[in-house]
Design an enzyme around this catalytic site. Structure first.
Site, PDB file in Angstrom:
ATOM      1  N   TYR A 106      44.346 104.518  52.277  1.00 40.54           N
ATOM      2  CA  TYR A 106      44.691 104.535  50.846  1.00 40.54           C
ATOM      3  C   TYR A 106      45.835 103.556  50.612  1.00 40.54           C
ATOM      4  O   TYR A 106      46.775 103.476  51.397  1.00 40.54           O
ATOM      5  CB  TYR A 106      45.136 105.943  50.442  1.00 40.54           C
ATOM      6  CG  TYR A 106      45.622 106.051  49.011  1.00 40.54           C
ATOM      7  CD1 TYR A 106      44.745 106.379  47.982  1.00 40.54           C
ATOM      8  CD2 TYR A 106      46.963 105.829  48.678  1.00 40.54           C
ATOM      9  CE1 TYR A 106      45.186 106.475  46.667  1.00 40.54           C
ATOM     10  CE2 TYR A 106      47.404 105.912  47.370  1.00 40.54           C
ATOM     11  CZ  TYR A 106      46.507 106.246  46.363  1.00 40.54           C
ATOM     12  OH  TYR A 106      46.935 106.333  45.067  1.00 40.54           O
ATOM     13  N   GLU A 162      45.066 100.615  42.539  1.00 40.34           N
ATOM     14  CA  GLU A 162      44.769 101.631  43.550  1.00 40.34           C
ATOM     15  C   GLU A 162      43.513 101.237  44.313  1.00 40.34           C
ATOM     16  O   GLU A 162      42.491 100.932  43.702  1.00 40.34           O
ATOM     17  CB  GLU A 162      44.570 102.995  42.874  1.00 40.34           C
ATOM     18  CG  GLU A 162      44.399 104.133  43.859  1.00 40.34           C
ATOM     19  CD  GLU A 162      44.277 105.488  43.165  1.00 40.34           C
ATOM     20  OE1 GLU A 162      44.929 106.447  43.595  1.00 40.34           O
ATOM     21  OE2 GLU A 162      43.527 105.581  42.180  1.00 40.34           O
TER      22      GLU A 162
END
Lengths: 301, 403
Positions: free
Chosen positions: B124, B212
């Site tokens: 991530y 993101e």
């Protein structure tokens, strides 16, 4: 006393020749505030006139400060140029820059705030209503009004008010005034994610101010500024504090992305902030109609 | 402002951030030529493009399951894409109404690398503003491919953060810190440092609110790829990015919110049945709160701003009434400098123009309030007056709930 500004504070207005800046410069003059200079690059030498008051206009903040003794600037400059206007105040070594402008790019504010580190100029805002130290005259006339708040709702007194939101500040101030309780200074710190002066900064000033006897702190969802202030209050504040948090019904994720929720942690919601307020001994207003009463439950006035 | 995944990845590519090769199309006729541009040996991902997360686990209103599908063959990819395009996808983030899929993104399916424990090798990575420090923060985790909130709750030690000093920008040692913290070595370490550096450059130069990448993937061939991309921009900075503005997809926005923005109104629809019209964001938020406090349910957030005009008030009423769930309206104006009588006149005109039949409670306070109240009283309309916010909220809740 009061905090940050008082009746004699000499104010300059950046953007005094624009519609917005001119309108509120006039209202400040009507309120009896000392508007002593205007700044509009390229219009230096002209004069701004209102009700017999002549305000000289300068090309730069430094010139205006030097020649008029202005120590505080009210910034009404359009968003693309507002961060530049703030930094010009820093360069001129002013005490206070109050950025009313709404819609400044976050990146500009990140850079401006970094550039202000270690400098003496304090920033209030941006995207804020400004601040008012009420005067002693009829309808608080003669006070220091910097920004866009309605002057007449105030009354000189002993309650300090700090809030991110404009109209919610007016709501609290008006409740106090209607109940006969005046204010020392009312500070709107603005609703942007990157701002100059925080809730905690203002609370510390109120705590040290001999005229301020009690405090109303108004917050919103998002960020942890109110929580930081509440924890400091619990440990250090000598004065009664009432608080309100707006946004209990606001939908999650509308302003903040998922990763933002990680950074902000679980203290971001209205529910969490209210809980922490209570733990920190702050008298919580259940509704926005209850702000003055919440204070009067812990302070006799 | 939000953009689609395929748009985000096109921007990533421009900045040198590695993504799987893909083509986005908006008609069935283009499916063939789109897929022909891809290497389909490892299969094709068919991805519905909507501005909402949870697409993979979503369900279409036609019963088709999954807004993101692996398709081993071209034929299967076309079949899946046909089931998605033009249909409405409901995910955990769209609400019940769902979103109509108007674009399909075909990408080459990545060959997922595996960790020793057999899990996919997913990470991530995000960049956003940290409000507490007023600095950009890079957030990274070894636990990709799942909700980051879940990781933050269950395994906070697996989330790494690096704050960037805006005076000097991202430093090389900081990009290395991220790569080290994710456990990369050798060639992957270099790829990660490059990717973080380029991604930060993109975030900063384009005034992003958030970038993101979840998951960031290591392929079986040892390549680091941004498998998904979620990007939003700072609305305040759009004036200096016309290329970004061009990516705006109005189909993804609530038509009422678009209409509101034309009049300088800030409107957000909610699920309740009591509409509110307020000046100031803080007051608008707390008006919603007080309606709920007294047992009602707010239908919207609506901030008419500091200097509302008659036209704005009329436009606001029309937008509110466009929501068929609305059973009553509460107006809450603290007219500090704004003249309450101007607002009152606007309300009366708006009520007449829209032929309003629903209960309306108005709370006016501030400048010239007596004249404003007189205007409302003299209008001959059934407008209920509230003295305080609490009084007004209690009155509208009672009127709506007793119906």
């Amino acid at each position: 006393m009061s905090i940050l500004v008082h009746e004699k504070t000499r104010i300059l207005v950046q953007g005094i020749t624009g519609d917005f800046g001119a309108r509120h410069a006039r209202l400040s003059i009507d309120y009896g505030s000392q508007v002593v200079a205007g700044v509009t690059p390229g219009k230096g030498g002209q004069t701004f006139e209102h009700n017999g008051v002549k305000v000289p206009i300068f090309n730069t903040v430094a010139d205006a400060a030097k020649q008029t003794g202005a120590t505080v600037s009210a910034i009404f400059v359009p968003p693309p140029f507002a961060a530049d206007a703030i930094l010009e105040c820093v360069e001129a070594d002013l005490d206070l820059a109050v950025a009313i402008t709404e819609g400044i790019p976050v990146r500009d504010m990140i850079r401006a705030k970094r550039a202000m580190q270690g400098k003496r100029t304090r920033l209030i805002g941006p995207n804020c209503p400004g601040l008012v130290t009420p005067g002693r005259g009829d309808k608080s006339h003669g006070g220091c009004r910097i920004g866009i708040a309605p002057g007449y709702i105030h009354k000189r007194g002993k309650v300090g008010v700090v809030s991110r939101s404009g109209t919610l500040t007016y709501e609290a101030v008006w409740q106090l005034t209607c109940k006969g309780h005046g204010q020392s200074t009312c500070v709107g710190i603005g609703g942007d994610p990157v701002n100059g002066t925080s809730h905690l900064d203002v609370i510390k000033l109120f705590n040290e101010d001999p005229e301020t006897e009690a405090i109303i702190m108004i917050g919103e969802i998002g960020g942890n500024a109110e929580v930081e202030a509440a924890r400091w209050i619990k440990a250090n504040c000598k004065k009664p504090v009432a608080g309100f948090i707006a946004g209990a019904t606001a939908p999650a994720g509308r302003r903040m992305g998922h990763a933002g929720a990680v950074i902000g942690g679980a203290e971001d919601t209205a529910e969490a902030k209210i809980k922490i307020f209570r733990e920190c001994g702050i008298s919580v207003a259940e509704t926005p109609s209850d702000m003055a009463d919440a204070l009067l439950r812990v302070w006799r006035g | 402002m939000n953009i689609h995944e395929f748009q985000a990845k096109q921007l990533f590519e421009k900045f040198g951030v590695a993504v799987p090769k893909g083509v986005a199309v908006s008609s069935v006729a283009e499916f063939d030529t789109a897929i022909a541009q891809l290497n389909t040996a490892g299969g094709i991902m068919v991805k519905s493009q909507i501005h909402a997360g949870g697409r993979g686990k979503g369900t279409f209103t036609n019963g088709f399951k999954g807004g993101v599908k692996f398709s081993p063959t071209k034929e299967k990819a076309i079949e899946n894409a046909q089931a998605m395009l033009g249909n409405t996808l409901v995910t955990a983030q769209t609400g019940e109404a769902g979103r109509k899929v108007q674009t399909i993104y075909f990408t080459e399916a990545a060959n997922l690398g595996k960790r020793p424990d057999g899990r996919d090798d997913e990470y991530y990575l995000a960049i956003l503003l940290d409000r507490a420090t007023s600095k950009p923060v890079i957030v990274a985790s070894t636990e990709g491919g799942m909700e980051i909130e879940h990781v933050a709750h269950a395994n906070p030690e697996k989330i790494f953060k690096v704050h960037v000093d805006p005076a000097v920008g991202l430093q090389a040692f900081q990009a290395r810190q991220i790569a080290f913290s994710l456990g990369f070595t050798g060639e992957l370490f270099k790829q990660c440092v490059t990717l973080v550096t380029k991604l930060y450059q993109f975030y900063w130069e384009k005034d992003c609110a958030m970038v993101e990448v979840n998951p960031l993937l290591v392929t079986a061939e040892g390549k680091l790829l941004a498998l998904d991309a979620k990007v939003s921009f700072d609305d305040n900075a759009l004036f200096r990015h016309p290329d970004v503005v061009a990516l705006r997809d109005l189909n993804e926005e609530d038509p009422k919110e678009i209409e509101a923005s034309k009049f300088g109104l800030s409107y957000i629809a909610l699920d309740g049945n009591i509409a509110c019209l307020v000046n100031g964001a803080g007051l608008a938020m707390s008006t919603m709160d007080i309606i709920q406090h007294f047992g009602g349910s707010p239908a919207n957030f609506l901030d008419v701003g500091g200097g509302a005009t008659k036209d704005q008030v009329t436009a606001a009423f029309k937008i509110i009434l466009g929501d068929s769930n609305v059973k009553g309206i509460m107006v809450n104006i603290f007219g500090g400098i704004m003249d309450c009588n101007v607002i009152a006149t606007g309300i009366v005109e708006a009520v007449k123009e829209t032929g309003l039949k629903l209960p309306l409670v108005v709370r006016l306070e501030g400048n010239n309030v007596e004249a404003g109240k007189a205007t409302l009283a003299a209008s001959g309309l059934t407008i209920v007056s509230g003295d305080t916010m609490a009084d007004a909220a209690q009155k509208i809740v009672k009127l709506v709930n007793n119906k």
